[in-house]
Scaffold this active site. Structure first.
Site, PDB file in Angstrom:
ATOM      1  N   LEU A  18       0.830  -1.204   0.000  1.00  0.00           N
ATOM      2  CA  LEU A  18       0.000   0.000   0.000  1.00  0.00           C
ATOM      3  C   LEU A  18       0.864   1.253   0.000  1.00  0.00           C
ATOM      4  O   LEU A  18       0.556   2.245  -0.651  1.00  0.00           O
ATOM      5  CB  LEU A  18      -0.923  -0.018   1.229  1.00  0.00           C
ATOM      6  N   LYS A 112      -0.801  10.937  18.772  1.00  0.00           N
ATOM      7  CA  LYS A 112      -0.559   9.517  18.991  1.00  0.00           C
ATOM      8  C   LYS A 112      -1.860   8.753  19.204  1.00  0.00           C
ATOM      9  O   LYS A 112      -2.766   9.233  19.863  1.00  0.00           O
ATOM     10  CB  LYS A 112       0.356   9.330  20.205  1.00  0.00           C
ATOM     11  N   ILE A 434      21.113  19.339  16.739  1.00  0.00           N
ATOM     12  CA  ILE A 434      20.567  18.224  17.528  1.00  0.00           C
ATOM     13  C   ILE A 434      21.278  16.910  17.223  1.00  0.00           C
ATOM     14  O   ILE A 434      21.093  15.915  17.906  1.00  0.00           O
ATOM     15  CB  ILE A 434      19.042  18.128  17.298  1.00  0.00           C
ATOM     16  N   GLY A 435      22.071  16.868  16.175  1.00  0.00           N
ATOM     17  CA  GLY A 435      22.886  15.668  15.976  1.00  0.00           C
ATOM     18  C   GLY A 435      23.009  15.207  14.546  1.00  0.00           C
ATOM     19  O   GLY A 435      24.110  15.051  14.033  1.00  0.00           O
ATOM     20  N   SER A 436      21.868  14.986  13.874  1.00  0.00           N
ATOM     21  CA  SER A 436      21.989  14.405  12.535  1.00  0.00           C
ATOM     22  C   SER A 436      22.066  15.490  11.473  1.00  0.00           C
ATOM     23  O   SER A 436      21.447  16.547  11.585  1.00  0.00           O
ATOM     24  CB  SER A 436      20.813  13.476  12.249  1.00  0.00           C
ATOM     25  N   TRP A 564      10.506   2.312  21.433  1.00  0.00           N
ATOM     26  CA  TRP A 564      10.461   2.066  19.994  1.00  0.00           C
ATOM     27  C   TRP A 564      10.845   0.629  19.633  1.00  0.00           C
ATOM     28  O   TRP A 564      11.142   0.320  18.490  1.00  0.00           O
ATOM     29  CB  TRP A 564      11.347   3.093  19.262  1.00  0.00           C
ATOM     30  N   GLU A 608       6.052   9.803  25.231  1.00  0.00           N
ATOM     31  CA  GLU A 608       5.107   8.828  24.676  1.00  0.00           C
ATOM     32  C   GLU A 608       4.930   7.625  25.584  1.00  0.00           C
ATOM     33  O   GLU A 608       3.976   6.886  25.432  1.00  0.00           O
ATOM     34  CB  GLU A 608       5.516   8.274  23.329  1.00  0.00           C
ATOM     35  N   GLU A 668      11.747  20.849  21.052  1.00  0.00           N
ATOM     36  CA  GLU A 668      11.051  21.477  19.936  1.00  0.00           C
ATOM     37  C   GLU A 668      10.238  22.655  20.457  1.00  0.00           C
ATOM     38  O   GLU A 668       9.514  22.532  21.434  1.00  0.00           O
ATOM     39  CB  GLU A 668      10.111  20.465  19.299  1.00  0.00           C
ATOM     40  N   HIS A 697      10.778  20.744  10.019  1.00  0.00           N
ATOM     41  CA  HIS A 697       9.884  19.841   9.292  1.00  0.00           C
ATOM     42  C   HIS A 697       9.613  20.284   7.869  1.00  0.00           C
ATOM     43  O   HIS A 697       8.990  19.576   7.100  1.00  0.00           O
ATOM     44  CB  HIS A 697       8.577  19.653  10.056  1.00  0.00           C
TER      45      HIS A 697
HETATM   46  N1  GLN Z   1      19.980  13.065  17.559  1.00  0.00           N
HETATM   47  C1  GLN Z   1      18.849  12.713  16.779  1.00  0.00           C
HETATM   48  C2  GLN Z   1      18.905  13.428  15.433  1.00  0.00           C
HETATM   49  O1  GLN Z   1      19.440  14.494  15.388  1.00  0.00           O
HETATM   50  C3  GLN Z   1      17.570  13.075  17.486  1.00  0.00           C
HETATM   51  C4  GLN Z   1      16.370  12.626  16.723  1.00  0.00           C
HETATM   52  C5  GLN Z   1      15.074  12.787  17.450  1.00  0.00           C
HETATM   53  O2  GLN Z   1      14.936  13.602  18.323  1.00  0.00           O
HETATM   54  N2  GLN Z   1      14.056  12.055  17.076  1.00  0.00           N
HETATM   55  O3  GLN Z   1      18.393  12.936  14.447  1.00  0.00           O
HETATM   56 ZN    ZN Z   2      13.828  15.680  17.973  1.00  0.00          ZN
END
Ligand code: GLN
Ligand code: ZN
Length: 759
Positions: A18, A112, A434-436, A564, A608, A668, A697
């Site tokens: 799908l 959620k 934030i990292g990535s 998760w 969550e 956020e 986003h």
């Molecule tokens: N360190 C992760 C990133 O920067 C954090 C991701 C997240 O908060 N879901 O992708």
């Molecule tokens: Zn995040």
């Protein structure tokens, strides 16, 4: 005779059919007929499968092109004005616009689906909405099944849950809307009866939440009207995801033909039901866990069912999974790479329905009729319990030795702060991410080539190193204060760590829908968790070797890994979380020993994990905070611990977030334009904090002035000395051009503010 029932089946398809069809359709590569054909083919296959497995109450209308809550909203015509909907029924264009937005028109928000990792859309109820039947999907799909020779039990999301999941504009009270929706529900039931349906399943998972007293009286009149809609159709009122607690007696007495209870999550409900179920009502017992991947203890389930049968007679019994199987992967037999021993312990949707059928036979024909299955289940359970792969005495010993000292940093925050200030000498309003960094096609291709053996370890490592170097140079060039290596080596923040830990298993096709076409393949934690060797240290160490600036290492926190994953059901979630915390703790101390001064432990999953009912929150928050503290307190005072959370709604758990005692928290905030900071006017957050200054986003590049504006807003509630400057979340889903432009502006904004403040 007891009846085998199912509440819902995974709809995405064994090969995510799908997903591909929908994404092709959105791109214009798949025409509407093809999309419909794929969807119809999936429904047909799933109905036939359920029939062949011996299910008598087979659900229909559990299928959705995008989301079943969106389906429920469109059923009653709850289409917000901005979508410009004017026709009789909600067509595909409006439906997908509500799901995904259209041009400038924002989609419905996501929320959620109770405590699952499934995200549904948030219906919006506007003043002046004219509710009316705006979709014939439940009736169409009932007929579609009938034409294939399959008699189904249509599923409708009940009015109470629809009201609870939705959002009211202005001063509308959701409960008062239900009255206006009931004629539509009645019409649907009436039409279904006319089409030949004799049962309908009304899902009311909201009954597992805290509800105001009037909710139950609203539900009671709704049930009365739905049951009276047609004398040809019976209502099964379905509850799941938890116990109904004090509401249970009232729910059992609702004027419906059957009530479904989740006795996996809340087995204590059975005794109440045995005493309080009225004469004419049937009981549907959810005894097979729809939320996990483990085989059912068939003996135990049968014992429970036998008690019900002894009390009511089997004719009043329906036997089912605890909830819809939407949250389970489809078929264990489709897992070539899981070893036989592990497979012997597990059950996916397909296998779970087999279990339901066995239990029904066990009730209807007696235990001897299913003796072989019971013996096999017993053996599987015993094998699992006794397997050395489950038990790691070293982990157990360490767990038993956790003491209060291991749950706190050596010194309180003010002292650590001084030591860290001296060590890092950062400017006011330090900038970081934030990292990535973007997971470009090139990065994903490289990872796939390595995974499939087309690339040697050397080649892959060289590639990752050059990517890391490139992003370090970029961060230096735009003059960020705290750098990251970019997480280029990980596709997924949980999978990456899980793959390198003992006690974890991974599926090949174990996809579970997360929202729309997005699916996840949660790892399975089957045994005691341990870390054979350091996981991420060499990457951070390499990145740090490239620059004199502080390099912040990235770890995924214990609660997020727990949330998760599919977790073991033979010990508490708390114990699993503590094992995960020990692993993260070891990784953090190894990073520290390798010369890394800042370590971020991400916990986007923390919120969550909150239980559905308020009275269970404090217990959860206590052990969740402990797990984070265990993970983060192995390091010295001079080592700066960061944490990150993605959501903005944490007013209600602010104290627990402060109790994590991370030196720096990033959250956020930009998406809601710093609205969450309101919470900080009442609660003085003691440590450093980086409210996101731009939304990641979308690809939109924030203006310098706009970022300054947000920071100024933040400074009204948070002393500037505590503030950090960072985006809302990681940048992995973005492209480099917008990331470069956005981060440049972010760094500029911080500098410009420092200048105006003379710092
Ligand atoms: N360190 C992760 C990133 O920067 C954090 C991701 C997240 O908060 N879901 O992708
Ligand atoms: Zn995040």
């Amino acid at each position: 005779m007891a009846v085998a029932a199912n509440l819902g089946f995974p709809r995405i398809g064994a090969r995510r059919n799908l997903k591909w069809a929908l994404e092709g359709y959105w791109k214009g590569a798949v025409d509407p007929e093809e999309l419909q054909a794929t969807a119809a083919d999936l429904r047909r296959r799933h109905w036939l499968l359920q029939k062949s497995l011996g299910i008598e109450h087979i659900p229909s209308n559990d299928f959705s092109l995008y989301d079943h809550v969106l389906d429920a909203a469109t059923l009653i015509g709850a289409v917000p004005k901005r979508f410009g909907w004017a026709s009789e029924t909600v067509g595909r264009a409006v439906y997908f616009a509500m799901a995904r937005g259209a041009g400038d028109i924002a989609p419905l928000d996501m929320t959620k689906w109770f405590d699952t990792n499934y995200h549904c859309l948030t219906p919006e109820f506007e003043p002046g909405m004219k509710y009316r039947l705006a979709s014939t999907k439940p009736i169409d799909q009932f007929r579609e099944a009938a034409s294939l020779g399959i008699h189904t039990r249509p599923v409708l999301l009940g009015p109470l849950s629809l009201a609870r999941l939705g959002r009211c504009k202005a001063k509308l009270k959701p409960w008062t809307l239900i009255e206006r929706w009931l004629p539509i529900y009645e019409e649907v039931l009436w039409r279904l009866a006319h089409a030949g349906a004799d049962w309908v399943q009304i899902d009311e998972p909201a009954l597992a939440l805290d509800l105001p007293p009037e909710a139950l009286s609203v539900l009671e009149s709704a049930c009365a009207r739905l049951s009276a809609a047609s004398d040809r159709i019976r209502v099964c009122l379905t509850t799941y995801f938890g116990g109904l607690a004090e509401n249970l007696p009232a729910v059992l007495k609702m004027p419906v033909a059957a009530v479904h209870l989740d006795v996996v999550r809340a087995p204590e409900q059975l005794d109440v039901a045995l005493n309080a179920l009225p004469q004419g009502t049937m009981l549907s017992l959810g005894v097979v866990d729809g939320r996990n991947v483990w085989r059912t203890d068939l003996d135990g389930a049968l014992t429970l069912l036998e008690r019900a049968a002894a009390r009511f007679g089997s004719d009043r019994l329906l036997i089912a999974p605890s909830c819809s199987l939407l949250h389970c992967p489809m078929d264990l037999d489709d897992e070539p790479s899981l070893d036989a021993e592990l497979k012997g312990w597990m059950a996916f949707a397909h296998q779970k329905l087999k279990e339901v059928a066995i239990l029904v036979r066990g009730i209807n024909e007696g235990r001897s009729a299913v003796a072989d299955s019971l013996a096999a289940s017993r053996k599987a359970l015993a094998d699992r319990a006794n397997s050395p792969r489950l038990h790691n005495p070293a982990v157990r010993r360490r767990l038993a030795m956790i003491d209060a000292d291991m749950l706190r940093r050596r010194s309180p925050y003010p002292q650590r702060r001084e030591l860290q200030r001296r060590r890092f000498s950062l400017p006011l309003l330090p900038t970081t991410t934030i990292g990535s960094f973007p997971q470009t096609l090139e990065v994903r291709k490289a990872r796939a080539a390595f995974k499939h053996g087309h690339w040697s370890v050397d080649r892959y490592e060289t590639f990752c190193r050059s990517e890391i170097e490139r992003s370090v140079r970029f961060q230096e060039e735009i003059d960020l204060d705290v750098l990251v290596h970019g997480e280029i080596e990980r596709a997924d923040m949980v999978e990456y760590f899980g793959e390198q830990l003992d006690g974890f298993a991974f599926t090949h096709n174990g996809w579970v829908q997360s929202f729309g076409t997005r699916c996840v393949k949660p790892p399975v934690i089957f045994g005691d968790v341990s870390r054979p060797q350091p996981i991420s240290v060499r990457w951070s160490q390499y990145a740090q070797s490239l620059t004199p600036r502080p390099m912040k290492a990235m770890l995924t926190g214990p609660i997020t890994i727990l949330q998760w994953s599919f977790v073991r059901n033979d010990q508490s979630r708390r114990d699993t979380a503590m094992q995960l915390a020990l692993v993260v703790r070891d990784e953090a101390t190894d990073l520290e020993a390798a010369g890394i001064g800042m370590i971020q432990i991400d916990e986007p999953g923390l919120r969550e994990g909150l239980p559905l009912r308020h009275d269970a929150w404090s217990d959860y928050l206590t052990w969740a905070v402990d797990a984070f503290r265990l993970a983060s307190s192995g390091v010295r005072d001079e080592t700066q611990i960061h944490t990150h959370m993605c959501y903005a709604e944490f007013h209600d758990i602010l104290e627990s977030i402060a109790a994590l005692d991370a030196d720096v928290l990033s959250i956020e905030a930009a998406r809601s334009n710093m609205e969450l900071l309101g919470a900080f006017s009442q609660f003085r957050y003691p440590n450093d904090i980086g409210p996101g200054v731009y939304d990641i986003h979308s690809a939109r590049v924030p203006e310098i002035e706009e970022i300054i504006g947000r920071l100024r807003k933040a400074m009204q509630t948070i002393p500037v000395e505590q503030l950090w400057v960072n985006p809302d979340c990681g940048l992995k889903t973005r492209g480099w051009p917008e990331v470069q432009a956005s981060l440049r502006n972010m760094a500029e904004a911080a500098k410009s503010l420092r200048r105006t403040m003379g710092r």
